[in-house]
Design a protein around this motif. Structure first.
Motif, PDB file in Angstrom:
ATOM      1  N   GLU A  51       0.823  -1.205   0.000  1.00 49.54           N
ATOM      2  CA  GLU A  51       0.000   0.000   0.000  1.00 49.54           C
ATOM      3  C   GLU A  51       0.861   1.261   0.000  1.00 49.54           C
ATOM      4  O   GLU A  51       1.857   1.342   0.735  1.00 49.54           O
ATOM      5  CB  GLU A  51      -0.913  -0.029   1.237  1.00 49.54           C
ATOM      6  CG  GLU A  51      -1.848   1.151   1.356  1.00 49.54           C
ATOM      7  CD  GLU A  51      -2.748   1.030   2.579  1.00 49.54           C
ATOM      8  OE1 GLU A  51      -3.496   1.994   2.843  1.00 49.54           O
ATOM      9  OE2 GLU A  51      -2.711  -0.015   3.266  1.00 49.54           O
ATOM     10  N   GLU A  52       0.471   2.238  -0.843  1.00 51.78           N
ATOM     11  CA  GLU A  52       1.118   3.554  -0.910  1.00 51.78           C
ATOM     12  C   GLU A  52       2.616   3.468  -1.162  1.00 51.78           C
ATOM     13  O   GLU A  52       3.397   4.289  -0.683  1.00 51.78           O
ATOM     14  CB  GLU A  52       0.830   4.351   0.365  1.00 51.78           C
ATOM     15  CG  GLU A  52      -0.648   4.663   0.557  1.00 51.78           C
ATOM     16  CD  GLU A  52      -0.918   5.482   1.797  1.00 51.78           C
ATOM     17  OE1 GLU A  52       0.021   5.654   2.611  1.00 51.78           O
ATOM     18  OE2 GLU A  52      -2.053   5.969   1.959  1.00 51.78           O
ATOM     19  N   ASP A  89       4.830   1.397  -0.046  1.00 52.34           N
ATOM     20  CA  ASP A  89       5.712   0.955   1.039  1.00 52.34           C
ATOM     21  C   ASP A  89       6.711  -0.071   0.515  1.00 52.34           C
ATOM     22  O   ASP A  89       6.413  -0.855  -0.398  1.00 52.34           O
ATOM     23  CB  ASP A  89       4.895   0.325   2.170  1.00 52.34           C
ATOM     24  CG  ASP A  89       4.045   1.347   2.907  1.00 52.34           C
ATOM     25  OD1 ASP A  89       4.282   2.553   2.722  1.00 52.34           O
ATOM     26  OD2 ASP A  89       3.141   0.925   3.659  1.00 52.34           O
ATOM     27  N   ARG A 133      -1.827  -3.013   7.099  1.00 56.62           N
ATOM     28  CA  ARG A 133      -1.693  -2.374   5.787  1.00 56.62           C
ATOM     29  C   ARG A 133      -2.012  -3.394   4.696  1.00 56.62           C
ATOM     30  O   ARG A 133      -1.974  -4.602   4.902  1.00 56.62           O
ATOM     31  CB  ARG A 133      -0.275  -1.843   5.597  1.00 56.62           C
ATOM     32  CG  ARG A 133       0.177  -0.880   6.681  1.00 56.62           C
ATOM     33  CD  ARG A 133      -0.312   0.519   6.440  1.00 56.62           C
ATOM     34  NE  ARG A 133       0.466   1.164   5.362  1.00 56.62           N
ATOM     35  CZ  ARG A 133       0.215   2.363   4.892  1.00 56.62           C
ATOM     36  NH1 ARG A 133      -0.806   3.078   5.380  1.00 56.62           N
ATOM     37  NH2 ARG A 133       0.958   2.898   3.924  1.00 56.62           N
TER      38      ARG A 133
END
Length: 382
Positions: free
Chosen positions: A134-135, A137, A144
């Protein structure tokens, strides 16, 4: 709730005949023994019998004892003689339900019962894999999202996230040479410590390593360790999963496998192998970087369920005899010209199998006279 044991009773006393008792009793056996918390059936049997793996025969000789594992702290085992022959009598105590002593110390092997498994390397290679987070990482953390390729699953399903840790192989030639080659810990350190994603390139390159580390034998299996658990939020390719728990950070290349809800049976009945094992060796230790291990340490054996080994199979472990020059029979100044003689194998202890895979098993060292080293031969118990 405190209550009296009724599963082991026929009245207040159960008399149990000892299997081949005259031959199996230890010379220094006690007349009685009070069961303590932390005891195991193997340890108690070793106080009475010279061959503690025969304790199931003791209980099976008496049909009144339905479950040999229902022995509790405070119970008293008395050795007596009836009609000229020895017998064990069990005097049950007050106990709390669920406190029965185990055959082996489960705390010592819990990690290998729940968190480790040995599979075919192709199963790992073809398994769904983590490809992102996610995002953006760099690694996955609990709570997450993680993104997984090649996963055919529905929302709500849970999956185990695993990481390859060891590759178990034979090395050397074929036949006797191959059997003799099963003497090394075939743990591939790159798999355990590499910081870049594990992928198919490694699986291919493992057979093309430098000549000094070439593996010319057959693969027995790949060990993977469960490092986390995730739940499917959305299907597709990639699928979106929520990381529920983990023992380390999840990284790209980690594989997904079905969760094993019943990975083991907590009850073990020690017994000799069905036939004499052919070429069975200790090929690795659970404790990495150890050169030798002792009682209640976990070892990896080079035979498994497809070789006729099952849970409870008990072996004697023998350290192969060294090859030494016969200085007496040769007068040459150079030992390289001497005839080398292989010394006899030396007995070191007993081991009991507690989890099997196709061609690899986990075993627990139960007792020993000497430390167990990689390469120890597994033979019929004596």
């Amino acid at each position: 709730m405190i209550k009296k044991s009724i599963g082991l009773l026929a009245g207040m006393l159960v008399t149990v005949a000892v299997y081949a008792a005259g031959a199996q009793l230890r010379a220094d056996h006690p007349d009685s023994y009070t069961v303590h918390r932390g005891d195991t059936l193997w340890g108690i049997s070793a106080r009475f019998l010279s061959k503690p793996w025969l304790w199931p025969e003791i209980w099976q000789a008496n049909p009144q004892v339905r479950n040999p594992h229902l022995i509790y702290p405070g119970d008293v085992l008395d050795l007596s003689f009836i009609n000229g022959g020895p017998a064990l009598r069990l005097e049950p105590s007050m106990h709390r339900e669920g406190e029965a002593i185990p055959a082996v110390p489960l705390d010592q092997i819990k990690q290998f019962l729940k968190d480790s498994r040995v599979v075919d390397p192709d199963e790992v290679k073809n398994a769904p894999y983590v490809m992102g987070f996610e995002e953006g990482d760099l690694t996955g953390t609990v709570g997450r999202n993680v993104y997984v390729r090649n996963l055919d699953a529905k929302p709500g399903q849970r999956w185990a996230i695993v990481r390859p840790t060891h590759v178990f192989r034979t090395h050397g030639g074929s036949g006797a040479e191959e059997s003799d080659g099963m003497t090394a810990n075939i743990a591939d350190s790159d798999v355990a410590t590499i910081r870049t994603p594990w992928n198919e390139e490694w699986a291919t390159s493992v057979d093309n390593v430098t000549p000094d580390h070439a593996f010319r034998g057959k693969t027995l299996g790949m060990e993977v360790t469960v490092i986390g658990e995730a739940e499917v939020l959305r299907g597709g390719d990639p699928s979106t999963l929520l990381l529920l728990n983990s023992i380390v950070e999840i990284r790209a290349g980690d594989r997904l496998m079905p969760i094993d809800d019943n990975p083991y049976d907590p009850y073990y009945y020690p017994h000799p192998p069905k036939s004499s094992p052919d070429g069975a060796r200790v090929i690795a230790f659970a404790q990495e970087r150890m050169s030798q291990v002792g009682p209640y340490d976990v070892v990896v054996l080079s035979v498994g369920s497809k070789d006729g080994v099952d849970n409870g199979t008990t072996f004697s472990l023998w350290q192969p005899g060294e090859q030494v020059p016969d200085d007496v029979a040769h007068s040459s100044f150079s030992r390289y010209d001497h005839k080398f003689v292989t010394l006899p194998d030396e007995y070191v202890g007993h081991m009991m199998i507690f989890r099997t895979f196709d061609h690899v098993s986990y075993g627990l060292v139960m007792d020993g006279l000497k430390p167990v080293k990689v390469g120890a031969r597994a033979k019929m118990p004596e």
